[in-house]
Design an enzyme around this catalytic site. Structure first.
Site, short mmCIF file in Angstrom:
data_model
loop_
_atom_site.label_atom_id
_atom_site.label_comp_id
_atom_site.label_asym_id
_atom_site.label_seq_id
_atom_site.Cartn_x
_atom_site.Cartn_y
_atom_site.Cartn_z
N ASP A 285 -14.56 -28.28 2.22
CA ASP A 285 -13.99 -28.90 3.61
C ASP A 285 -12.60 -29.76 3.08
OD1 ASP A 285 -13.27 -29.04 6.44
OD2 ASP A 285 -14.84 -30.98 6.15
N GLU B 170 -12.29 -23.96 3.77
CA GLU B 170 -12.38 -23.82 5.49
C GLU B 170 -10.74 -23.59 5.66
OE1 GLU B 170 -12.61 -26.73 9.33
OE2 GLU B 170 -14.83 -26.52 8.44
N ASP C 52 -18.34 -33.80 6.27
CA ASP C 52 -17.53 -33.36 5.21
C ASP C 52 -18.19 -32.70 4.19
OD1 ASP C 52 -14.25 -34.52 6.21
OD2 ASP C 52 -16.38 -35.86 6.37
#
Length: 189
Positions: A13, A73, A148
């Site tokens: 992430d 992501e 996260d």
């Protein structure tokens, strides 16, 4: 999925203050969390040193867990262009660390990750974390302070869910040459 029975997926992430990572081990059609955590750069002032730290730490995670694939992501389009640029740099550095080790990259939109895990594209970070905790039987004491980390684990789990299924959204690159071949419109001569 290929003939190899075990596969390690590293999820990332991206972030410039806090970057999450999550590692899944896939055996057959079952996934198990191996590790998750964050790269905390909040005390670092210099943005270029932050990028160096991202490269160094992502490389360290790769060397420790030897992932077969990276699920990351994709930056979402927000209103703040400066934030988008910074996030894109962080994502690019993490991708470069994986490409330097010939790890295939799979990029997923936040909406797709949330849909794969919760069934709702507008799910909150807390809902994603809670569903991952149930799906992967993660003990409450092992749940991270920073979401996260669970977002990164979500990227890895989304990729696990997509394995063996045709996908039109994820982009796959195995090297810089592969990226250039698949993105001729993005490269200047």
């Amino acid at each position: 999925m290929d003939k190899k029975t075990d596969k390690i997926i590293l999820g990332i992430d991206p972030g410039t203050n806090v970057m999450g990572y999550g590692v899944l081990k896939v055996t057959g059609n079952k996934a198990k969390m191996i590790s998750m955590g964050v790269i905390d750069m909040r005390k670092m002032r210099d943005p270029y040193l932050r990028l160096g730290k991202i490269y160094e730490r992502v490389t360290g995670v790769i060397e420790e867990y030897l992932p077969d694939e990276l699920a990351i992501e994709a930056p979402f389009f927000g209103k703040n262009v400066q934030s988008m640029l910074k996030l894109g740099r962080a994502q690019g550095v993490a991708i470069a660390a994986a490409i330097c080790r010939d790890i295939p990259i799979h990029e997923y939109a936040p909406l797709k990750i949330k849909m794969a895990i919760t069934g709702m594209g507008q799910a909150s970070k807390e809902q994603v974390a809670g569903m991952l905790q149930r799906l992967l039987n993660i003990d409450e004491k092992d749940m991270p302070k920073f979401m996260d980390a669970t977002d990164a684990l979500g990227a890895a789990y989304c990729h696990f869910m997509q394995m063996g299924r045709p996908s039109t959204e994820a982009k796959h690159y195995s090297s810089w040459k592969d990226f250039a071949t698949k993105n001729k419109d993005k490269i200047q001569s």
